[in-house]
Design a protein around this motif. Structure first.
Motif, PDB file in Angstrom:
ATOM      1  N   GLN A 139       7.759 -65.350  44.012  1.00 28.21           N
ATOM      2  CA  GLN A 139       8.404 -65.958  45.102  1.00 28.21           C
ATOM      3  C   GLN A 139       9.809 -66.631  44.567  1.00 28.21           C
ATOM      4  OE1 GLN A 139       6.274 -68.928  47.564  1.00 28.21           O
ATOM      5  NE2 GLN A 139       7.533 -68.100  49.149  1.00 28.21           N
ATOM      6  N   GLN A 140       9.844 -67.302  43.457  1.00 20.77           N
ATOM      7  CA  GLN A 140      11.191 -67.878  43.031  1.00 20.77           C
ATOM      8  C   GLN A 140      11.949 -66.948  42.706  1.00 20.77           C
ATOM      9  OE1 GLN A 140       9.657 -70.421  40.019  1.00 20.77           O
ATOM     10  NE2 GLN A 140       8.871 -71.993  41.508  1.00 20.77           N
ATOM     11  N   ASN A 141      11.437 -65.631  42.040  1.00 18.85           N
ATOM     12  CA  ASN A 141      12.194 -64.537  41.470  1.00 18.85           C
ATOM     13  C   ASN A 141      12.862 -63.925  42.498  1.00 18.85           C
ATOM     14  OD1 ASN A 141      11.617 -65.199  38.684  1.00 18.85           O
ATOM     15  ND2 ASN A 141      10.279 -63.723  38.417  1.00 18.85           N
ATOM     16  N   ALA A 142      11.903 -63.541  43.654  1.00 15.45           N
ATOM     17  CA  ALA A 142      12.441 -62.912  44.734  1.00 15.45           C
ATOM     18  C   ALA A 142      13.661 -63.861  45.510  1.00 15.45           C
ATOM     19  CB  ALA A 142      11.289 -62.618  45.860  1.00 15.45           C
ATOM     20  N   GLU A 143      13.457 -65.147  45.708  1.00 18.23           N
ATOM     21  CA  GLU A 143      14.562 -65.882  46.071  1.00 18.23           C
ATOM     22  C   GLU A 143      15.800 -65.940  45.405  1.00 18.23           C
ATOM     23  OE1 GLU A 143      12.410 -69.624  46.622  1.00 18.23           O
ATOM     24  OE2 GLU A 143      11.336 -69.123  48.213  1.00 18.23           O
ATOM     25  N   LEU A 144      15.589 -65.909  43.959  1.00 25.25           N
ATOM     26  CA  LEU A 144      16.704 -65.924  43.094  1.00 25.25           C
ATOM     27  C   LEU A 144      17.600 -64.411  43.356  1.00 25.25           C
ATOM     28  CD1 LEU A 144      18.264 -67.201  40.922  1.00 25.25           C
ATOM     29  CD2 LEU A 144      16.874 -66.203  39.392  1.00 25.25           C
ATOM     30  N   GLU A 145      16.716 -63.366  43.282  1.00 22.09           N
ATOM     31  CA  GLU A 145      17.245 -62.069  43.553  1.00 22.09           C
ATOM     32  C   GLU A 145      18.014 -62.040  44.937  1.00 22.09           C
ATOM     33  OE1 GLU A 145      14.381 -59.247  43.045  1.00 22.09           O
ATOM     34  OE2 GLU A 145      13.913 -59.674  40.960  1.00 22.09           O
ATOM     35  N   GLN A 146      17.372 -62.667  45.807  1.00 25.98           N
ATOM     36  CA  GLN A 146      18.129 -62.683  47.207  1.00 25.98           C
ATOM     37  C   GLN A 146      19.442 -63.478  47.180  1.00 25.98           C
ATOM     38  OE1 GLN A 146      15.641 -64.040  50.393  1.00 25.98           O
ATOM     39  NE2 GLN A 146      16.675 -62.915  51.914  1.00 25.98           N
ATOM     40  N   ARG A 147      19.180 -64.540  46.451  1.00 25.60           N
ATOM     41  CA  ARG A 147      20.532 -65.249  46.439  1.00 25.60           C
ATOM     42  C   ARG A 147      21.546 -64.605  45.574  1.00 25.60           C
ATOM     43  NH1 ARG A 147      16.886 -69.877  45.706  1.00 25.60           N
ATOM     44  NH2 ARG A 147      17.415 -69.707  43.266  1.00 25.60           N
ATOM     45  N   VAL A 148      21.148 -63.894  44.606  1.00 25.74           N
ATOM     46  CA  VAL A 148      22.082 -63.196  43.677  1.00 25.74           C
ATOM     47  C   VAL A 148      22.806 -62.119  44.501  1.00 25.74           C
ATOM     48  CG1 VAL A 148      22.273 -61.649  41.760  1.00 25.74           C
ATOM     49  CG2 VAL A 148      21.061 -63.721  41.435  1.00 25.74           C
ATOM     50  N   ARG A 149      21.950 -61.309  45.352  1.00 21.32           N
ATOM     51  CA  ARG A 149      22.522 -60.230  46.214  1.00 21.32           C
ATOM     52  C   ARG A 149      23.387 -60.828  47.131  1.00 21.32           C
ATOM     53  NH1 ARG A 149      17.205 -58.200  45.916  1.00 21.32           N
ATOM     54  NH2 ARG A 149      16.448 -59.269  47.584  1.00 21.32           N
ATOM     55  N   ARG A 150      23.130 -61.958  47.879  1.00 20.28           N
ATOM     56  CA  ARG A 150      24.032 -62.474  48.729  1.00 20.28           C
ATOM     57  C   ARG A 150      25.527 -62.848  48.205  1.00 20.28           C
ATOM     58  NH1 ARG A 150      19.453 -65.311  51.196  1.00 20.28           N
ATOM     59  NH2 ARG A 150      20.317 -67.349  49.888  1.00 20.28           N
ATOM     60  N   VAL A 152      26.608 -61.549  45.353  1.00 20.48           N
ATOM     61  CA  VAL A 152      27.314 -60.416  45.082  1.00 20.48           C
ATOM     62  C   VAL A 152      28.115 -59.802  46.157  1.00 20.48           C
ATOM     63  CG1 VAL A 152      26.943 -57.850  44.360  1.00 20.48           C
ATOM     64  CG2 VAL A 152      25.965 -59.766  43.021  1.00 20.48           C
ATOM     65  N   ALA A 153      27.290 -59.638  47.221  1.00 22.73           N
ATOM     66  CA  ALA A 153      27.927 -59.362  48.462  1.00 22.73           C
ATOM     67  C   ALA A 153      29.152 -60.196  48.972  1.00 22.73           C
ATOM     68  CB  ALA A 153      26.756 -59.198  49.571  1.00 22.73           C
ATOM     69  N   ASP A 154      29.100 -61.594  48.741  1.00 15.79           N
ATOM     70  CA  ASP A 154      29.923 -62.403  49.097  1.00 15.79           C
ATOM     71  C   ASP A 154      31.301 -62.184  48.130  1.00 15.79           C
ATOM     72  OD1 ASP A 154      28.853 -63.666  51.333  1.00 15.79           O
ATOM     73  OD2 ASP A 154      28.116 -65.256  49.974  1.00 15.79           O
ATOM     74  N   LEU A 155      30.946 -61.792  47.082  1.00 18.47           N
ATOM     75  CA  LEU A 155      32.144 -61.569  46.023  1.00 18.47           C
ATOM     76  C   LEU A 155      32.746 -60.294  46.279  1.00 18.47           C
ATOM     77  CD1 LEU A 155      30.600 -62.561  42.577  1.00 18.47           C
ATOM     78  CD2 LEU A 155      32.343 -63.710  43.675  1.00 18.47           C
TER      79      LEU A 155
END
Length: 383
Positions: A139-150, A152-155
């Motif tokens: 779950q922590q990894n999935a949340e981290l991946e989601q934050r990273v995707r967000r 990256v999208a913001d960047l």
């Protein structure tokens, strides 16, 4: 116990772990649910895989405890389907007829643990704790991946906005600038003979400043584009690449009589066009800062140091004070006066960005009046 839910205490009363227990033997199912009762788990007991799938939804349960051998869908097939529905769910497989082959197949299917019947309650609780810890990690990894995707999208959105702004700003800057340069050229063409020498010098200064501003806009666009340009990595033979750069520079600076020493350069993994820009900028500087140096020398090469290849471009030109070295790779920072040497202070900033994008580092060493040496690495290289 089919379809019934029980809630107890396991030290986390605020959010009890939700267990989905599947066993086609009623006695076994009742015994396991009863043993876990009072431990704080929220339990859903089912007598078949089909019944379990009715209860299973994404995020509905923390862990699946399933018998391996059942009529219809077995525990391994149920594991695969459960993980398809909820990739975060932890899975514990239980069986009285376990083999190494079935254990391996269960792990391949995604089960986190495997228990043989009959088992002790302590063993079950330990396996549940391991499974829940694994789920928390997923779950922590999935949340981290989601934050990273967000992020990256913001960047990417910011880069698109920056690109649009840069292009718009460059267009808006060029229009009046080109008008100034155009009118200055018209004035020189039609009224030069009527102007006093000092007025003609003012006109020359206007033209020179306009052209310098145009070059500055070009450098801004190039610097902005560099941060977004995707690396196209492939084996790059640096020897012919640098020779080609030298030929270009010699054609444009035929009067420059520098002695050039060309050392061995390896083949590297990198982006050829960007690496060409690195050498173009470093060698352009070397040519520029040795322009007034008697017996000018420029050295290009590489050497192995501490298990890595260090590339260098050296000259015996004007050099610079190492006390100012912190400014060296900053955009638009210059260590020499404009009347001494031309330039906008962007070339070394581009060198640094390209080198960093290749996983390397860049540094310099210099002495005023005695030349400068630039060194860089490119991460792993292939000789």
């Amino acid at each position: 116990m089919s379809g019934q839910q029980r809630t107890g205490w396991n030290g986390t009363a605020a959010s009890p772990a939700r267990l989905l227990i599947v066993d086609d033997e009623p006695v076994q199912l009742l015994a396991l649910c009863g043993a876990l009762e009072g431990r704080g788990f929220q339990i859903t007991g089912c007598s078949s895989a089909a019944e379990a799938l009715v209860h299973l939804r994404p995020g509905s349960h923390d862990m699946l405890l399933t018998d391996l051998v059942m009529p219809g869908t077995d525990g391994i097939a149920l594991t695969r389907e459960a993980l398809r529905i909820d990739p975060l769910i932890a899975v514990l497989l239980m069986t009285a007829e376990g083999t190494i082959g079935s254990a391996v197949e269960a792990m391949r299917a995604g089960a986190g643990d495997y228990l043989l019947k009959p088992f002790q309650l302590d063993g079950v609780l330990a396996a549940i704790e391991r499974g829940l810890a694994m789920r928390r990690l997923r779950q922590q990894n999935a949340e981290l991946e989601q934050r990273v995707r967000r992020h990256v999208a913001d960047l990417e959105a910011s880069n698109r906005e920056l690109d649009a702004f840069t292009r718009s700003a460059s267009h808006d800057l060029r229009s009046p600038l080109n008008a100034v340069l155009g009118f200055a050229l018209l004035l020189r063409k039609h009224a030069s003979s009527t102007l006093e020498p000092r007025h003609q010098q003012w006109l020359a200064d206007i033209e020179s400043s306009a052209r310098r501003m145009n070059r500055l806009i070009d450098d801004l666009l190039r610097l902005s584009h560099l941060g977004r340009q995707a690396l196209e990595r492939r084996p790059v033979a640096l020897q012919p690449l640098v020779q080609d750069v030298l030929e270009d520079l010699k054609r444009h600076q035929a009067a420059h009589g520098a002695e050039i020493t060309f050392g061995e350069l390896p083949t590297v993994d990198g982006d050829a066009s960007l690496l060409r820009q690195v050498y173009m900028n470093l060698l352009s500087n070397a040519f520029k800062f040795t322009r007034h140096t008697p017996a000018a020398r420029i050295e290009i090469g590489s050497a192995r140091r501490d298990g890595r290849t260090v590339f260098h471009v050296r000259d015996n030109g004007s050099g610079f004070d190492m006390a100012q070295a912190e400014q060296l790779f900053q955009a638009f920072q210059r260590l020499h006066r404009p009347d001494e040497f031309e330039g906008n202070g962007v070339g070394l900033s581009i060198v640094e960005r390209v080198v960093h994008r290749h996983g390397g580092e860049v540094w310099a060493d210099a002495t005023p009046g005695a030349g400068a040496s630039f060194y860089f690495t490119l991460g792993e290289t292939a000789n």
